[in-house]
Design a protein around this motif. Structure first.
Motif, PDB file in Angstrom:
ATOM      1  N   TYR A   1      -0.214  -2.235   1.263  1.00 25.93           N
ATOM      2  CA  TYR A   1      -0.404  -0.882   2.189  1.00 25.93           C
ATOM      3  C   TYR A   1       0.924  -0.321   2.128  1.00 25.93           C
ATOM      4  CZ  TYR A   1      -4.993  -2.716   3.274  1.00 25.93           C
ATOM      5  OH  TYR A   1      -6.276  -2.966   3.060  1.00 25.93           O
ATOM      6  N   PHE A   2       0.924   0.912   2.191  1.00 24.64           N
ATOM      7  CA  PHE A   2       2.052   2.035   2.154  1.00 24.64           C
ATOM      8  C   PHE A   2       1.847   3.056   3.205  1.00 24.64           C
ATOM      9  CE2 PHE A   2       2.659   0.174  -2.005  1.00 24.64           C
ATOM     10  CZ  PHE A   2       3.995   0.439  -2.261  1.00 24.64           C
ATOM     11  N   ASN A   3       2.959   3.757   3.974  1.00 25.27           N
ATOM     12  CA  ASN A   3       2.712   4.622   4.853  1.00 25.27           C
ATOM     13  C   ASN A   3       2.631   6.000   4.327  1.00 25.27           C
ATOM     14  OD1 ASN A   3       5.530   5.038   4.656  1.00 25.27           O
ATOM     15  ND2 ASN A   3       5.719   3.837   6.494  1.00 25.27           N
ATOM     16  N   LEU A   4       2.898   7.103   5.022  1.00 24.69           N
ATOM     17  CA  LEU A   4       2.907   8.443   4.141  1.00 24.69           C
ATOM     18  C   LEU A   4       4.412   8.949   4.028  1.00 24.69           C
ATOM     19  CD1 LEU A   4      -0.167  10.469   5.673  1.00 24.69           C
ATOM     20  CD2 LEU A   4       0.209   9.297   3.462  1.00 24.69           C
ATOM     21  N   LYS A   5       5.355   7.879   4.185  1.00 21.02           N
ATOM     22  CA  LYS A   5       6.424   8.219   3.703  1.00 21.02           C
ATOM     23  C   LYS A   5       6.968   7.483   2.526  1.00 21.02           C
ATOM     24  CE  LYS A   5       8.110   8.524   8.622  1.00 21.02           C
ATOM     25  NZ  LYS A   5       9.177   8.000   9.507  1.00 21.02           N
ATOM     26  N   GLY A   6       5.863   6.819   1.812  1.00 22.18           N
ATOM     27  CA  GLY A   6       5.845   6.216   0.622  1.00 22.18           C
ATOM     28  C   GLY A   6       6.552   4.768   0.836  1.00 22.18           C
ATOM     29  N   GLN A   7       6.826   4.237   1.999  1.00 26.79           N
ATOM     30  CA  GLN A   7       7.355   2.997   2.286  1.00 26.79           C
ATOM     31  C   GLN A   7       6.154   1.946   2.354  1.00 26.79           C
ATOM     32  OE1 GLN A   7       8.772   4.327   6.045  1.00 26.79           O
ATOM     33  NE2 GLN A   7      10.797   4.419   5.378  1.00 26.79           N
ATOM     34  N   GLU A   8       6.416   0.699   1.694  1.00 22.95           N
ATOM     35  CA  GLU A   8       5.368  -0.419   1.870  1.00 22.95           C
ATOM     36  C   GLU A   8       5.647  -1.019   2.946  1.00 22.95           C
ATOM     37  OE1 GLU A   8       5.251  -5.079   0.190  1.00 22.95           O
ATOM     38  OE2 GLU A   8       6.238  -3.553  -1.249  1.00 22.95           O
ATOM     39  N   VAL A   9       4.509  -1.314   3.883  1.00 23.47           N
ATOM     40  CA  VAL A   9       4.373  -1.394   5.145  1.00 23.47           C
ATOM     41  C   VAL A   9       4.119  -3.016   5.076  1.00 23.47           C
ATOM     42  CG1 VAL A   9       3.123  -1.190   7.307  1.00 23.47           C
ATOM     43  CG2 VAL A   9       3.405   0.837   5.988  1.00 23.47           C
ATOM     44  N   PHE A  10       3.083  -3.409   4.414  1.00 20.39           N
ATOM     45  CA  PHE A  10       2.860  -5.038   4.374  1.00 20.39           C
ATOM     46  C   PHE A  10       1.780  -5.254   3.227  1.00 20.39           C
ATOM     47  CE2 PHE A  10      -0.145  -3.006   7.304  1.00 20.39           C
ATOM     48  CZ  PHE A  10      -1.552  -3.617   6.999  1.00 20.39           C
ATOM     49  N   GLY A  11       1.634  -6.586   3.210  1.00 17.24           N
ATOM     50  CA  GLY A  11       0.360  -6.946   2.336  1.00 17.24           C
ATOM     51  C   GLY A  11       1.027  -7.443   0.742  1.00 17.24           C
ATOM     52  N   GLU A  12       0.194  -8.142   0.236  1.00 20.56           N
ATOM     53  CA  GLU A  12       0.320  -8.688  -0.985  1.00 20.56           C
ATOM     54  C   GLU A  12      -1.017  -9.509  -1.288  1.00 20.56           C
ATOM     55  OE1 GLU A  12       3.196 -11.377  -4.007  1.00 20.56           O
ATOM     56  OE2 GLU A  12       3.750  -9.626  -2.961  1.00 20.56           O
ATOM     57  N   TYR A  13      -2.098  -8.684  -1.848  1.00 25.28           N
ATOM     58  CA  TYR A  13      -3.391  -9.399  -1.785  1.00 25.28           C
ATOM     59  C   TYR A  13      -4.159  -9.034  -3.161  1.00 25.28           C
ATOM     60  CZ  TYR A  13      -3.046  -8.387   3.100  1.00 25.28           C
ATOM     61  OH  TYR A  13      -2.589  -8.256   4.403  1.00 25.28           O
ATOM     62  N   ALA A  14      -5.146  -9.838  -3.373  1.00 27.46           N
ATOM     63  CA  ALA A  14      -5.770  -9.348  -4.730  1.00 27.46           C
ATOM     64  C   ALA A  14      -6.665  -8.428  -4.809  1.00 27.46           C
ATOM     65  CB  ALA A  14      -6.731 -10.738  -5.091  1.00 27.46           C
ATOM     66  N   PHE A  15      -7.051  -7.820  -3.648  1.00 33.54           N
ATOM     67  CA  PHE A  15      -7.484  -6.308  -3.433  1.00 33.54           C
ATOM     68  C   PHE A  15      -7.435  -6.356  -1.971  1.00 33.54           C
ATOM     69  CE2 PHE A  15     -10.803  -3.580  -2.204  1.00 33.54           C
ATOM     70  CZ  PHE A  15     -10.841  -2.766  -3.208  1.00 33.54           C
ATOM     71  N   ALA A  16      -7.442  -4.815  -1.916  1.00 28.35           N
ATOM     72  CA  ALA A  16      -7.270  -4.260  -0.395  1.00 28.35           C
ATOM     73  C   ALA A  16      -7.899  -3.213  -0.285  1.00 28.35           C
ATOM     74  CB  ALA A  16      -5.638  -4.174   0.168  1.00 28.35           C
ATOM     75  N   GLY A  17      -8.708  -2.896   0.544  1.00 29.54           N
ATOM     76  CA  GLY A  17      -9.710  -1.828   0.729  1.00 29.54           C
ATOM     77  C   GLY A  17      -9.091  -0.861   1.765  1.00 29.54           C
ATOM     78  N   ARG A  18      -9.496   0.352   1.783  1.00 28.31           N
ATOM     79  CA  ARG A  18      -9.078   1.490   2.843  1.00 28.31           C
ATOM     80  C   ARG A  18      -9.386   1.113   4.107  1.00 28.31           C
ATOM     81  NH1 ARG A  18     -11.089   7.880   2.073  1.00 28.31           N
ATOM     82  NH2 ARG A  18     -10.581   7.312  -0.364  1.00 28.31           N
ATOM     83  N   PHE A  19      -8.293   1.776   4.873  1.00 30.16           N
ATOM     84  CA  PHE A  19      -8.641   1.382   6.447  1.00 30.16           C
ATOM     85  C   PHE A  19      -9.659   2.440   7.048  1.00 30.16           C
ATOM     86  CE2 PHE A  19      -5.059  -1.138   6.593  1.00 30.16           C
ATOM     87  CZ  PHE A  19      -5.153  -2.217   7.536  1.00 30.16           C
ATOM     88  N   ARG A  20     -10.547   1.924   7.868  1.00 28.10           N
ATOM     89  CA  ARG A  20     -11.444   2.825   8.767  1.00 28.10           C
ATOM     90  C   ARG A  20     -11.493   2.106  10.108  1.00 28.10           C
ATOM     91  NH1 ARG A  20     -13.251   7.985   8.341  1.00 28.10           N
ATOM     92  NH2 ARG A  20     -14.353   7.680   6.555  1.00 28.10           N
ATOM     93  N   ASN A  21     -11.544   2.744  11.072  1.00 26.97           N
ATOM     94  CA  ASN A  21     -11.534   2.373  12.599  1.00 26.97           C
ATOM     95  C   ASN A  21     -10.524   1.000  12.804  1.00 26.97           C
ATOM     96  OD1 ASN A  21     -13.793   3.846  13.239  1.00 26.97           O
ATOM     97  ND2 ASN A  21     -15.110   2.760  11.917  1.00 26.97           N
ATOM     98  N   ASN A  22      -9.540   1.217  12.153  1.00 26.22           N
ATOM     99  CA  ASN A  22      -8.261   0.246  12.272  1.00 26.22           C
ATOM    100  C   ASN A  22      -8.774  -1.103  11.678  1.00 26.22           C
ATOM    101  OD1 ASN A  22      -5.702  -0.469  12.993  1.00 26.22           O
ATOM    102  ND2 ASN A  22      -6.553  -1.573  14.790  1.00 26.22           N
ATOM    103  N   VAL A  23      -9.866  -1.131  10.839  1.00 25.22           N
ATOM    104  CA  VAL A  23     -10.077  -2.351  10.099  1.00 25.22           C
ATOM    105  C   VAL A  23     -10.205  -2.235   8.488  1.00 25.22           C
ATOM    106  CG1 VAL A  23     -11.965  -3.878   9.807  1.00 25.22           C
ATOM    107  CG2 VAL A  23     -11.699  -2.977  11.923  1.00 25.22           C
TER     108      VAL A  23
END
Length: 184
Positions: free
Chosen positions: A82-104
């Protein structure tokens, strides 16, 4: 626009849908290399995403301090982060990661090993699912309801990962306008 004429004068190799006023796009740079970046609704480039190959798009979440943030699920090599809108990596290293909605968001740690996380990367419920149903935007909770398979069929869960009924089925599609298709 509504009349079918282009609002953005550009062409892209791939693009996500707009969400929260932004979209992820991939385009060929004048140096003939492909570049990934985030654009706003007028087509202006907001941030370049170095090393990113693709993304599901931008979703709304809350960070550890409870502040609203926009996060982008990006594929970097063979992992998702996951990246923020500054282009910085925030967290994670997954086989797949979905899009956030409702903070989930739904993340797959390995084949058949799915979790629900919040915008700080924290696991919401200490439960592993064999599958979590995603919609066409890679969101698991577009209407605040989640279909997930706990190994004994698909059940309906709320945003905190609590099963909300005794309903069970063999397969399901994501909720749209509080209605979902299922197979039993």
């Amino acid at each position: 626009n509504d009349e079918g004429t282009p609002e953005i004068d550009s062409s892209f190799l791939s693009a996500s849908s707009f969400s929260e006023r932004y979209a992820f796009v991939k385009a060929t740079h004048p140096d003939s290399n492909d570049r990934c970046f985030v654009i706003n609704k007028t087509g202006e480039r907001e941030v370049y995403l170095n090393g990113v190959e693709s993304a599901s798009g931008i979703g709304d979440a809350k960070n550890k301090a409870g502040n609203e943030v926009l996060l982008l699920s990006c594929k970097v090599g063979d992992k998702y982060k996951y990246f923020n809108l500054k282009g910085q990596e925030v967290f994670g290293e997954y086989a797949f990661a979905g899009r956030f909605r409702n903070n989930v968001a739904a993340v797959m740690e390995s084949e058949g090993n799915w979790k629900l996380i919040d915008g700080s990367g924290k696991v919401i419920v200490d439960k592993t699912f064999s599958d979590i149903v995603l919609n066409e935007f890679d969101e698991c909770s577009p209407k605040g309801l989640i279909f997930a398979n706990d190994g004994n069929g698909y059940h309906i869960y709320d945003l905190k990962g609590n099963q909300i009924s005794d309903f069970s089925c063999d397969d399901a599609k994501s909720f749209v306008d509080e209605i979902a298709a299922f197979k039993k």
